[in-house]
Design an enzyme around this catalytic site. Structure first.
Site, short mmCIF file in Angstrom:
data_model
loop_
_atom_site.label_atom_id
_atom_site.label_comp_id
_atom_site.label_asym_id
_atom_site.label_seq_id
_atom_site.Cartn_x
_atom_site.Cartn_y
_atom_site.Cartn_z
N LYS A 51 -25.61 16.58 32.58
CA LYS A 51 -25.74 15.17 32.19
C LYS A 51 -26.81 14.41 32.98
O LYS A 51 -26.65 13.24 33.31
CB LYS A 51 -24.38 14.46 32.36
CG LYS A 51 -23.31 14.99 31.44
CD LYS A 51 -21.96 14.35 31.66
CE LYS A 51 -21.24 14.97 32.84
NZ LYS A 51 -19.82 14.66 32.88
N ASP A 75 -12.50 16.16 34.04
CA ASP A 75 -12.01 15.00 33.26
C ASP A 75 -11.18 15.42 32.05
O ASP A 75 -10.25 14.73 31.64
CB ASP A 75 -13.14 14.04 32.84
CG ASP A 75 -14.33 14.73 32.19
OD1 ASP A 75 -14.34 15.97 32.12
OD2 ASP A 75 -15.25 14.01 31.73
C1 BGC Z 1 -19.52 18.80 32.14
C2 BGC Z 1 -18.03 18.91 32.00
C3 BGC Z 1 -17.42 17.56 31.65
C4 BGC Z 1 -18.12 16.98 30.43
C5 BGC Z 1 -17.57 15.63 30.01
C6 BGC Z 1 -20.13 18.12 30.93
O1 BGC Z 1 -21.49 17.89 31.14
O2 BGC Z 1 -20.11 20.05 32.30
O3 BGC Z 1 -17.45 19.41 33.19
O4 BGC Z 1 -16.06 17.74 31.39
O5 BGC Z 1 -19.51 16.86 30.69
O6 BGC Z 1 -17.67 14.69 31.02
#
Ligand code: BGC
Length: 494
Positions: A195, A230
């Site tokens: 992200k 999460d």
């Molecule tokens: C992460 C996950 C997370 C998801 C939603 C992804 O980029 O790898 O661990 O649960 O985003 O937040």
């Protein structure tokens, strides 16, 4: 009047704007350049199409990749991470617990006073702090110092209905929403950032140790009792109210899903014994890639991202990327045609300038002249548009949102299908709840509808009556606090 208000015009192409495949000599002749935008749109719609066979293929591949990831670490794109959460909240949890949630552009701190079966949540309050952009690219110490200081400030304000028994430390459920190789319920190694985070010095480290060091530097004496993704927090939070919750999905900046798995369906599970015979698996489905219809826009965005080749499902369906894909399509159209007249394309050429909330807001514009679309294109992307151009823009937005929502739906069916096959109809044959959280799902009605339509198309109307997709807002914070309670280091008083 907008520069592009005239009907599709005949004008000369500039050499630098030559679309691929147009012979250079066409510069000398006048051609109907305006028609390139619809051509690009038609090609986009074709390449992004998700008819039933494509959805079916994605759902089957998701189920197969889940099995491969459960068989062995590295067995598939899906990491299928053991969460070490073997028992979900029962409602009996009591006491004061904190939660800390780090996962996107904000981090959130929360405290909750739990009163057991009768009183449930006696009180809860939270604060949200946005993470300065430079911290997303800074050092691990800087990030965890910032988080620990936010937590310290929040803890100082505790009072009123919140009570900590004498001699106890405050316990935290730490929701850390990135891929973590969990080593116990309260420790785990960061595999990689996602992200858009690129913090140095955290990958390969125990994130709880990083937080503990940050808290120590802040003089804060709290203890992390549960480290959770999460999705896992959302599942726990939703299960607190509803025993039929079996799957949790996040559709926000990023995306992921977790679900309740039988311990004996996990060949790679060796040393860890689950007391309940069940455990929650964090699929990390953002890394899924099999059978996803991709375009050159997706490939270019991926190649220019900070994690090329990774998180392909996430890059196709989640909030961080939908706006950017739309921007890339619009830029290509603007370069190849007079879609936005003589507008300067500098702003539109800036990566991530158009965000998913803008795309969503444009799709909510029901006005005849599409004034909101016009304003967003002007203010955010710096381009002038006529009604025809705005309609094309909306088609682009819809194409990208539709592909995202439908693929997300197929992913959910993939998980349910795998669970149903292993339990001889226990999932499809009774009420099963998929807990959903995340701003994309919550705020984007068209996306939500596409997702649900895909689930119904895949399952058929009878079975889909049993599958309830339920939005559980802020479930992950309370869920993490509940998991801190059930994994408390102190003797349970429930
Ligand atoms: C992460 C996950 C997370 C998801 C939603 C992804 O980029 O790898 O661990 O649960 O985003 O937040």
């Amino acid at each position: 009047m907008p520069a592009t208000a005239s009907p599709p015009a005949l004008r000369s192409l500039r050499v630098s704007r030559l679309p691929v495949g147009i012979p250079r000599r066409s510069v000398a002749v006048r051609c109907k350049v305006a028609s390139f935008a619809p051509t690009i749109l038609t090609k986009l719609q074709k390449e992004c199409a998700t008819p039933l066979p494509v959805l079916r293929h994605v759902a089957d591949a998701m189920a197969a990749d889940m099995r491969a990831g459960l068989a062995a670490d590295g067995g598939s794109d899906l990491q299928m991470i053991l969460s070490f959460v073997d028992s979900l909240p029962t409602g009996n949890e009591k006491g004061l617990f904190y939660a800390l949630d780090l996962g996107g552009t904000n981090f959130r701190v929360l405290r909750v006073q739990l009163g057991g079966k009768d009183e449930r949540v006696i009180a809860s309050e939270f604060e949200q702090v946005s993470i300065p952009e430079e911290l997303m690219f800074g050092t691990s110490e800087e990030l965890f110092d910032f988080i620990a200081s936010g937590l310290a400030k929040f803890a100082e304000k505790e009072g009123g209905k919140y009570h900590l028994p004498h001699g106890r430390k405050r316990e935290i459920g730490f929701t850390f929403s990135f891929p973590v190789r969990q080593t116990s319920i309260d420790s785990g190694i960061l595999i990689k950032w996602t992200k858009g985070f690129a913090v140095s010095g955290t990958a390969g480290k125990d994130v709880v140790a990083c937080l503990n060091e940050g808290m120590e530097r802040q003089g804060l004496d709290m203890r992390v009792s549960a480290l959770v993704n999460d999705t896992v927090g959302t599942l726990a939070g939703a299960r607190y109210w509803d025993d039929d919750v079996m799957v949790a999905v996040i559709l926000g900046t990023g995306t992921n899903a977790c679900y309740v798995e039988c311990a004996d369906a996990i060949p790679k599970l060796q040393s860890h014994n689950s007391s309940s015979g069940r455990t929650i698996i964090n699929t990390e489905w953002g890394a899924f890639s099999t059978g996803i219809p991709l375009t050159q826009f997706d490939r270019d965005m991926d190649a220019e991202s900070i994690n090329p080749g990774e998180q392909i499902f996430e890059k196709t369906i989640s909030g961080m990327y939908l706006g950017e894909i739309v921007r890339r399509v619009l830029l290509k159209m603007a370069e190849a045609s007079d879609l936005f007249g003589e507008s300067n394309l500098e702003k539109l050429s800036t990566q991530f300038v158009l965000r998913t909330p803008h795309v969503c807001a444009m799709q909510q514009d029901n006005s005849e002249e599409l004034e909101a679309v016009e304003a967003i294109l002007q203010d955010v992307a710096g381009v002038k548009s006529d009604l025809n151009a705005r309609k094309i823009v909306l088609e682009v937005c819809d194409t990208i949102a539709k592909r995202g929502g439908r693929l997300a739906g197929a992913g959910i069916v993939g998980i349910l299908q795998k669970m149903d096959e292993d339990t001889q109809g226990q999932i499809y044959g009774k009420r099963t709840v998929v807990a959903m959280d995340g701003g994309l799902y919550e705020n984007y009605p068209q996306y939500r509808r596409y997702l649900k339509d895909a689930v119904t198309e895949l399952l058929g109307s009878e079975i889909s009556k049993n599958i309830i997709i339920e939005h559980t807002k802020d479930g992950s914070g309370i869920g993490a606090a509940l998991l801190a309670a059930s994994n408390s280091k102190y003797e349970h008083d429930f």
